[in-house]
Design a protein around this motif. Structure first.
Motif, PDB file in Angstrom:
ATOM      1  N   VAL A  35      51.875  34.281  75.675  1.00 46.68           N
ATOM      2  CA  VAL A  35      51.643  34.975  75.430  1.00 46.68           C
ATOM      3  C   VAL A  35      52.921  36.139  76.505  1.00 46.68           C
ATOM      4  N   VAL A  36      54.111  36.699  75.688  1.00 49.66           N
ATOM      5  CA  VAL A  36      54.707  37.256  76.894  1.00 49.66           C
ATOM      6  C   VAL A  36      54.678  38.930  76.307  1.00 49.66           C
ATOM      7  N   GLY A  37      54.063  39.524  77.044  1.00 51.83           N
ATOM      8  CA  GLY A  37      53.455  41.108  76.726  1.00 51.83           C
ATOM      9  C   GLY A  37      52.397  41.218  76.211  1.00 51.83           C
ATOM     10  N   ALA A  38      51.441  42.254  77.607  1.00 50.43           N
ATOM     11  CA  ALA A  38      50.437  42.058  77.157  1.00 50.43           C
ATOM     12  C   ALA A  38      49.803  43.380  76.409  1.00 50.43           C
ATOM     13  N   GLY A  39      51.072  44.123  75.895  1.00 49.75           N
ATOM     14  CA  GLY A  39      50.878  45.183  75.007  1.00 49.75           C
ATOM     15  C   GLY A  39      50.069  45.652  73.660  1.00 49.75           C
ATOM     16  N   GLY A  40      51.528  46.174  72.653  1.00 44.08           N
ATOM     17  CA  GLY A  40      50.611  46.688  71.516  1.00 44.08           C
ATOM     18  C   GLY A  40      50.625  45.232  70.478  1.00 44.08           C
ATOM     19  N   LEU A  41      51.550  44.273  70.256  1.00 46.94           N
ATOM     20  CA  LEU A  41      51.415  43.211  69.765  1.00 46.94           C
ATOM     21  C   LEU A  41      50.438  41.677  70.867  1.00 46.94           C
ATOM     22  N   GLY A  42      50.916  42.321  71.831  1.00 42.24           N
ATOM     23  CA  GLY A  42      50.399  40.956  73.268  1.00 42.24           C
ATOM     24  C   GLY A  42      48.648  40.524  73.022  1.00 42.24           C
ATOM     25  N   SER A  43      48.034  42.083  72.653  1.00 46.27           N
ATOM     26  CA  SER A  43      46.384  42.900  72.610  1.00 46.27           C
ATOM     27  C   SER A  43      45.744  41.591  71.536  1.00 46.27           C
ATOM     28  N   PRO A  44      46.519  42.383  70.225  1.00 48.97           N
ATOM     29  CA  PRO A  44      45.520  41.186  69.222  1.00 48.97           C
ATOM     30  C   PRO A  44      45.795  39.720  68.999  1.00 48.97           C
ATOM     31  N   VAL A  45      47.341  39.109  69.659  1.00 48.62           N
ATOM     32  CA  VAL A  45      48.127  38.445  69.758  1.00 48.62           C
ATOM     33  C   VAL A  45      46.902  37.362  70.365  1.00 48.62           C
ATOM     34  N   ALA A  46      46.731  38.133  71.347  1.00 41.48           N
ATOM     35  CA  ALA A  46      45.388  36.557  72.588  1.00 41.48           C
ATOM     36  C   ALA A  46      44.452  37.005  71.852  1.00 41.48           C
ATOM     37  N   ILE A  47      43.566  37.948  71.484  1.00 37.45           N
ATOM     38  CA  ILE A  47      42.444  37.611  71.207  1.00 37.45           C
ATOM     39  C   ILE A  47      41.882  36.744  70.176  1.00 37.45           C
ATOM     40  N   TYR A  48      43.051  37.124  69.060  1.00 39.43           N
ATOM     41  CA  TYR A  48      42.682  36.472  68.289  1.00 39.43           C
ATOM     42  C   TYR A  48      42.792  34.785  68.246  1.00 39.43           C
ATOM     43  N   LEU A  49      44.321  34.845  69.127  1.00 40.90           N
ATOM     44  CA  LEU A  49      44.176  33.501  69.978  1.00 40.90           C
ATOM     45  C   LEU A  49      43.032  32.628  70.650  1.00 40.90           C
ATOM     46  N   ALA A  50      42.091  33.654  71.070  1.00 42.91           N
ATOM     47  CA  ALA A  50      41.572  33.219  71.458  1.00 42.91           C
ATOM     48  C   ALA A  50      40.271  32.474  71.314  1.00 42.91           C
ATOM     49  N   ALA A  51      40.021  34.212  70.459  1.00 41.23           N
ATOM     50  CA  ALA A  51      38.769  33.759  68.892  1.00 41.23           C
ATOM     51  C   ALA A  51      38.665  32.055  68.468  1.00 41.23           C
ATOM     52  N   LEU A  52      39.830  32.158  67.795  1.00 44.73           N
ATOM     53  CA  LEU A  52      40.316  30.798  66.978  1.00 44.73           C
ATOM     54  C   LEU A  52      40.065  29.591  67.502  1.00 44.73           C
ATOM     55  N   ILE A  75      43.548  45.403  73.852  1.00 45.12           N
ATOM     56  CA  ILE A  75      42.471  44.721  75.105  1.00 45.12           C
ATOM     57  C   ILE A  75      42.313  45.560  75.997  1.00 45.12           C
ATOM     58  N   PHE A  76      42.584  46.857  76.102  1.00 46.36           N
ATOM     59  CA  PHE A  76      41.582  47.736  77.526  1.00 46.36           C
ATOM     60  C   PHE A  76      41.602  48.236  76.393  1.00 46.36           C
ATOM     61  N   ASN A  77      40.699  49.480  77.477  1.00 47.57           N
ATOM     62  CA  ASN A  77      40.007  50.602  77.456  1.00 47.57           C
ATOM     63  C   ASN A  77      40.518  51.011  78.712  1.00 47.57           C
ATOM     64  N   THR A  78      39.656  52.711  78.714  1.00 49.19           N
ATOM     65  CA  THR A  78      40.120  53.590  79.215  1.00 49.19           C
ATOM     66  C   THR A  78      39.996  53.183  80.957  1.00 49.19           C
ATOM     67  N   LYS A  92      38.820  40.193  79.502  1.00 48.87           N
ATOM     68  CA  LYS A  92      38.454  40.542  78.465  1.00 48.87           C
ATOM     69  C   LYS A  92      38.629  39.610  77.587  1.00 48.87           C
ATOM     70  N   LEU A  93      39.795  37.971  77.299  1.00 43.93           N
ATOM     71  CA  LEU A  93      39.923  36.310  76.866  1.00 43.93           C
ATOM     72  C   LEU A  93      38.165  35.414  77.407  1.00 43.93           C
ATOM     73  N   LYS A  94      37.989  35.755  78.667  1.00 41.86           N
ATOM     74  CA  LYS A  94      36.966  34.928  79.272  1.00 41.86           C
ATOM     75  C   LYS A  94      35.892  35.397  78.590  1.00 41.86           C
ATOM     76  N   LYS A  95      35.826  36.547  78.040  1.00 41.65           N
ATOM     77  CA  LYS A  95      34.195  37.330  77.878  1.00 41.65           C
ATOM     78  C   LYS A  95      34.362  36.422  75.946  1.00 41.65           C
ATOM     79  N   LEU A 102      42.170  29.697  80.765  1.00 44.91           N
ATOM     80  CA  LEU A 102      43.468  31.214  80.709  1.00 44.91           C
ATOM     81  C   LEU A 102      44.009  31.126  81.789  1.00 44.91           C
ATOM     82  N   LYS A 103      45.407  31.397  81.762  1.00 45.49           N
ATOM     83  CA  LYS A 103      45.619  31.898  83.092  1.00 45.49           C
ATOM     84  C   LYS A 103      47.326  33.132  82.700  1.00 45.49           C
ATOM     85  N   SER A 104      46.767  33.826  83.965  1.00 47.21           N
ATOM     86  CA  SER A 104      47.684  34.829  84.055  1.00 47.21           C
ATOM     87  C   SER A 104      49.148  35.067  84.787  1.00 47.21           C
ATOM     88  N   PHE A 105      49.929  35.302  84.732  1.00 48.65           N
ATOM     89  CA  PHE A 105      51.257  35.741  84.902  1.00 48.65           C
ATOM     90  C   PHE A 105      51.757  37.006  85.464  1.00 48.65           C
TER      91      PHE A 105
END
Ligand SMILES: [Zn+2]
Length: 251
Positions: A35-52, A75-78, A92-95, A102-105
């Motif tokens: 997933v390139v970009g942990a932004g508005g799109l990357g957030s739901p994409v990553a959450i669903y891909l991890a969950a499923l 995916i982020f909070n305050t 977050k995805l680990k939880k 999972l790997k972060s760049f």
């Protein structure tokens, strides 16, 4: 690969689906998605891909969380403000799913690092916010025959495109955007605004496209662009032909 009891329970609602089944779920668990970009799109994409149950997920982002991100980057909070996006998203995805890789760049994709980062992955999801990155990913995926699921949002309008470059007839992003914008680095969301929910709509569709491409089920979006108007609530699939004068014809 054999499922353990935990996996059977976790993925039971998908395994029960005829189009997925145990074999499909195993395929998802063996898949690698970047997933390139942990932004508005990357957030739901990553959450669903991890969950499923995508077995390996990488996230590329060099930014830190800002308060203006929270309205759509779910995916982020305050409490995450000023933290690094990629590693925070991964934690977050680990939880959500502790049993996947999972790997972060914590970097920006460039011509110098793209091969090293991307070559390991089967499917690339573009949730980046500028054309420099979009074109870079497009050109790399085309050259290396990777599947690319691209999304874009601005104001109340969204787009989803799937490019399966293993198919000869697949167009590319440059067939759709032949002329690069003057400023390749401009982030439209920053200047034009965007409704938070649209990120969820488009990102969820991108995650769904990833699953369809990996499992080769349903009707591929490849060769079309999905145009979403969130105010009219219209979803239009428009044919996206390979442009004869596009550079993708030479690849
Ligand atoms: Zn093209």
């Amino acid at each position: 690969m054999k499922f353990n009891k935990n996996q059977i329970n976790r993925y039971s609602r998908q395994i029960i689906l005829k189009k997925i089944g145990a074999a499909g779920q195993k395929k998802l668990l063996k898949s690698k998605v970047l997933v390139v970009g942990a932004g508005g799109l990357g957030s739901p994409v990553a959450i669903y891909l991890a969950a499923l149950g995508i077995g390996t997920i990488g996230i590329v982002d060099k930014d830190k969380v800002e308060i203006s991100n929270i309205s759509r980057q779910i995916i982020f909070n305050t409490n995450d403000i000023n933290k690094k996006k990629s590693s925070t998203a991964i934690s977050k995805l680990k939880k959500i799913n502790p049993n996947i890789n999972l790997k972060s760049f914590d970097t920006k994709l460039t011509t110098l690092n793209i091969n090293k980062i991307v070559k390991f992955y089967d499917v690339i999801v573009d949730g980046s916010d500028n054309f420099r990155t979009r074109f870079l990913i497009n050109d790399y995926c085309l050259k290396n025959k990777k599947i690319l699921v691209s999304g874009a949002i601005s104001r109340f309008d969204g787009q989803v495109m799937t490019f399966n470059f293993s198919k000869k007839k697949s167009p590319c992003l440059k067939c759709f955007v032949p002329k690069a914008p003057v400023d390749l680095d401009v982030d439209n969301c920053e200047y034009e605004g965007v409704i938070g929910t649209l990120a969820g709509i488009v990102g969820s569709i991108q995650a769904n496209e990833v699953v369809k491409e990996i499992l080769n089920i349903g009707l591929s979006l490849c060769g079309y662009i999905l145009i979403i108007d969130a105010l009219k609530l219209s979803f239009r699939k428009v044919k996206l032909n390979k442009r004869s004068d596009c550079f993708c014809n030479d690849k």
